[in-house]
Design a protein around this motif. Structure first.
Motif, PDB file in Angstrom:
ATOM      1  N   PRO A  56       0.808  -1.234   0.000  1.00 22.53           N
ATOM      2  CA  PRO A  56       0.000   0.000   0.000  1.00 22.53           C
ATOM      3  C   PRO A  56       0.834   1.275   0.000  1.00 22.53           C
ATOM      4  O   PRO A  56       0.321   2.345  -0.332  1.00 22.53           O
ATOM      5  CB  PRO A  56      -0.813  -0.107   1.297  1.00 22.53           C
ATOM      6  N   TYR A  57       2.127   1.160   0.347  1.00 16.12           N
ATOM      7  CA  TYR A  57       2.992   2.346   0.369  1.00 16.12           C
ATOM      8  C   TYR A  57       3.777   2.516  -0.933  1.00 16.12           C
ATOM      9  O   TYR A  57       4.538   3.466  -1.065  1.00 16.12           O
ATOM     10  CB  TYR A  57       3.943   2.280   1.574  1.00 16.12           C
ATOM     11  N   GLU A  58       3.623   1.592  -1.856  1.00 15.63           N
ATOM     12  CA  GLU A  58       4.321   1.738  -3.143  1.00 15.63           C
ATOM     13  C   GLU A  58       3.399   1.508  -4.346  1.00 15.63           C
ATOM     14  O   GLU A  58       3.469   2.240  -5.333  1.00 15.63           O
ATOM     15  CB  GLU A  58       5.516   0.755  -3.235  1.00 15.63           C
ATOM     16  N   PRO A 117       0.339   2.163  -5.256  1.00 14.21           N
ATOM     17  CA  PRO A 117      -0.469   3.208  -5.888  1.00 14.21           C
ATOM     18  C   PRO A 117       0.293   4.048  -6.915  1.00 14.21           C
ATOM     19  O   PRO A 117      -0.316   4.628  -7.808  1.00 14.21           O
ATOM     20  CB  PRO A 117      -0.899   4.089  -4.702  1.00 14.21           C
ATOM     21  N   TYR A 118       1.622   4.089  -6.800  1.00 12.05           N
ATOM     22  CA  TYR A 118       2.416   4.928  -7.704  1.00 12.05           C
ATOM     23  C   TYR A 118       2.830   4.184  -8.963  1.00 12.05           C
ATOM     24  O   TYR A 118       3.508   4.744  -9.821  1.00 12.05           O
ATOM     25  CB  TYR A 118       3.643   5.479  -6.955  1.00 12.05           C
ATOM     26  N   LYS A 119       2.458   2.892  -9.039  1.00 12.07           N
ATOM     27  CA  LYS A 119       2.730   2.072 -10.227  1.00 12.07           C
ATOM     28  C   LYS A 119       4.204   2.065 -10.649  1.00 12.07           C
ATOM     29  O   LYS A 119       4.525   2.259 -11.829  1.00 12.07           O
ATOM     30  CB  LYS A 119       1.856   2.510 -11.400  1.00 12.07           C
ATOM     31  N   PRO A 120       5.125   1.858  -9.711  1.00  9.70           N
ATOM     32  CA  PRO A 120       6.518   1.648 -10.149  1.00  9.70           C
ATOM     33  C   PRO A 120       6.557   0.389 -11.007  1.00  9.70           C
ATOM     34  O   PRO A 120       5.831  -0.570 -10.715  1.00  9.70           O
ATOM     35  CB  PRO A 120       7.272   1.434  -8.830  1.00  9.70           C
ATOM     36  N   PHE A 121       7.326   0.403 -12.078  1.00  4.77           N
ATOM     37  CA  PHE A 121       7.487  -0.793 -12.908  1.00  4.77           C
ATOM     38  C   PHE A 121       8.605  -1.610 -12.250  1.00  4.77           C
ATOM     39  O   PHE A 121       9.780  -1.355 -12.461  1.00  4.77           O
ATOM     40  CB  PHE A 121       7.823  -0.381 -14.343  1.00  4.77           C
ATOM     41  N   THR A 142      12.098  -0.015 -12.059  1.00  8.10           N
ATOM     42  CA  THR A 142      12.063   1.351 -11.528  1.00  8.10           C
ATOM     43  C   THR A 142      12.920   1.497 -10.271  1.00  8.10           C
ATOM     44  O   THR A 142      13.541   2.544 -10.040  1.00  8.10           O
ATOM     45  CB  THR A 142      10.599   1.775 -11.247  1.00  8.10           C
ATOM     46  N   SER A 200      12.390   2.661 -17.766  1.00  7.71           N
ATOM     47  CA  SER A 200      12.247   3.478 -16.567  1.00  7.71           C
ATOM     48  C   SER A 200      13.537   4.279 -16.486  1.00  7.71           C
ATOM     49  O   SER A 200      14.604   3.701 -16.260  1.00  7.71           O
ATOM     50  CB  SER A 200      12.048   2.582 -15.333  1.00  7.71           C
ATOM     51  N   ILE A 224      12.048  -0.910  -2.061  1.00 10.15           N
ATOM     52  CA  ILE A 224      13.073   0.080  -2.394  1.00 10.15           C
ATOM     53  C   ILE A 224      12.909   1.365  -1.578  1.00 10.15           C
ATOM     54  O   ILE A 224      13.886   2.049  -1.283  1.00 10.15           O
ATOM     55  CB  ILE A 224      13.103   0.374  -3.922  1.00 10.15           C
ATOM     56  N   SER A 225      11.678   1.693  -1.172  1.00  9.74           N
ATOM     57  CA  SER A 225      11.495   2.923  -0.390  1.00  9.74           C
ATOM     58  C   SER A 225      12.098   2.801   1.008  1.00  9.74           C
ATOM     59  O   SER A 225      12.222   3.799   1.722  1.00  9.74           O
ATOM     60  CB  SER A 225      10.014   3.301  -0.307  1.00  9.74           C
ATOM     61  N   ASN A 226      12.504   1.601   1.404  1.00  9.93           N
ATOM     62  CA  ASN A 226      13.142   1.409   2.705  1.00  9.93           C
ATOM     63  C   ASN A 226      14.647   1.201   2.608  1.00  9.93           C
ATOM     64  O   ASN A 226      15.291   0.841   3.595  1.00  9.93           O
ATOM     65  CB  ASN A 226      12.497   0.223   3.427  1.00  9.93           C
TER      66      ASN A 226
END
Lengths: 385, 125
Positions: free
Chosen positions: A131-133, A135-139, A143, A198, A246-248
């Protein structure tokens, strides 16, 4: 795993790939896994019925070792399905050695198979919702690696041309490997002008999507003495999990390979300068640059120039990804097993046109997830034990 | 017995529904924790409190994703001033104009029939 007590008590005696590239429709991931196991046993001078330890990871079987035990009809085999992406096989090899040393099994097989090309990626490794990634549709994964590349370019002035040099070198090695998927030369300009996936990564900065399986047979050193192949030993292993998503990831320019490499080198009692052959998980061109830096083959930030001008290509200063890599040889999704296979073949001196003369030590560095799980192993001939 | 206890994601969502970017702060480790969790992973203590971010941050890295059909869109990692990082996108400018180091401001995006989520827009110079 320190391997301090198990070192030298087990040896790799067989390696093999299954059919690679694109297999006939109807083949399953387990067919290819078992095919590789059969061939690796044959390479070792063993039969699959000799196996008593199964170490198997896959994206297409949730209970991979169980499914392989069924296929091979080995109801009492010791099982391990540990999976943390493409680097799993480095850890599974270390676990196999520990299991053999502990007397849990004597003939272990580390195995993998995938039909992601013939069945399609969305059918073989469906994306997990976050849910934290999501929604932004990273490929994903591209990406995530693209953002690592963008950050490396921002901090160190690395260029798209330098990224492309990694793909060009891999292709030159692949042209020396008869079973590599890619058969035609590649230029820096070809990489730069390929379809952008990307930014800054084009399709030629990204690994292949192929089918394929691989297997490595490890037995007790006593058993190895009865077999024909030159035994290859696991000298050191190291693992580091910096994140899953990746956001972590704390610093996109420094991977867990720094720590996993330090651990593996310390346990092997070796340094980067002692390594003859380098096999690193090149799912994307930025990977090779990051891992050469983090494993200590060049300074942080200098990877771009280090890989340029053919320096890691055939005839260069450091032989890297001598099979052609995930970029040009094969990449069925969890590529780590193929790094082990190539490292062993180089150490056995059987790589023909791409053989690194007199190779006694090799590093095989696995990557899992999105730069998440870094697992390094250092292999050597009996002379290095 | 079914529980009515709010999940970590549920709490985060509640803030978004009020137009706020909630995040957790560890009173023991004295640092922000993101994504939301059940307890503090740095200290191993049950010491997380919810705080509301000012919503100001800096682009840490960025990519333009090129779908098979359609126009490129932005995916970025944003470092919030309170010391946590999140994935998001920067809106209102073309994706290729989003640069590392750019200052950005949070806003809530509410897709039709789906949960709201945080997005960012450039801070006016």
């Amino acid at each position: 795993m320190t391997l301090s007590k198990s070192r030298g008590r087990a040896a790799i005696v067989g390696v093999a790939e299954s059919d690679l590239g694109q297999v006939t429709e109807g083949y399953s991931a387990m067919d290819l896994t078992a095919q590789a196991v059969f061939r690796a046993c044959k390479d070792a001078g063993l039969k699959t019925t000799d196996i008593d330890g199964i170490f198997c990871a896959q994206s297409q079987n949730r209970f991979a070792a169980m499914a392989l035990a069924e296929y091979l009809h080995l109801p009492e085999a010791y099982l391990d399905s540990t999976s943390y992406g493409g680097s799993s096989f480095m850890g599974l090899l270390a676990k196999a050695q520990e299991a053999i040393a502990a007397g849990l099994c004597e003939v272990a097989v580390v195995a993998y198979g995938s039909t992601q090309r013939s069945m399609g990626r969305k059918n073989t490794s469906p994306p997990e919702y976050n849910p934290y990634e999501s929604p932004y549709k990273p490929f994903l994964p591209p990406t995530a690696y693209a953002m690592a590349a963008a950050r490396h370019m921002h901090q160190y002035g690395t260029t798209r041309e330098q990224l492309a040099e990694v793909a060009v070198a891999a292709r030159q090695w692949a042209l020396l490997n008869p079973v590599a998927w890619e058969k035609k030369p590649l230029s820096v300009q070809d990489v730069l002008s390929a379809k952008m996936l990307s930014y800054p990564l084009t399709v030629r900065d990204c690994c292949l999507v192929t089918d394929g399986g691989g297997a490595v047979v490890m037995v007790s050193t006593e058993r190895a003495k009865t077999l024909k192949n030159t035994p290859i030993f696991l000298l050191g292993e190291g693992h580091c999990t910096t994140h899953a998503s990746i956001s972590n990831m704390h610093d996109l320019t420094v991977t867990g390979a720094k720590r996993s490499g330090e651990l593996a080198f310390a346990r092997a009692g070796l340094k980067p300068k002692d390594i003859d052959v380098v096999e690193v998980y090149d799912a994307f061109t930025i990977n090779t640059i990051l891992f050469l830096e983090d494993l200590g083959f060049c300074a942080k930030g200098e990877g771009g120039s280090f890989v340029s001008g053919g320096r890691i290509a055939p005839g260069g200063v450091l032989p890297v990804n001598t099979n052609g890599g995930g970029l040009s040889y094969c990449h069925p999704g969890m590529y780590g097993i193929f790094l082990l296979i190539e490292a062993v073949r180089q150490l056995r001196g059987e790589c023909g046109a791409r053989q690194v003369a007199g190779a006694n030590t090799a590093i095989a560095h696995g990557n899992g997830g999105v730069l998440s799980s870094q697992n390094t192993v250092i292999l050597g001939t009996a002379a290095t034990l | 017995m079914s529980s009515t206890k709010q999940s970590p994601y549920g709490a985060h969502l509640s803030y978004l529904q009020k137009g706020q970017l909630g995040y957790q702060y560890s009173t023991v480790a004295q640092k922000a924790v993101y994504f939301p969790r059940e307890f503090c992973p740095y200290s191993g203590e049950d010491c997380l409190e919810w705080r509301i971010s000012k919503g100001l941050g800096t682009v840490y890295s960025t990519s333009s994703v090129f779908p098979k059909d359609g126009v490129a869109y932005n995916v970025s990692l944003i470092d919030l001033d309170e010391g946590f990082r999140m994935m998001s996108r920067v809106e209102t400018i073309p994706s290729e104009d989003v640069k590392i180091g750019m200052r950005v401001q949070f806003k809530t995006h509410t897709p039709e029939g789906d949960d709201p989520y945080p997005v960012f827009v450039p801070v006016a110079a």
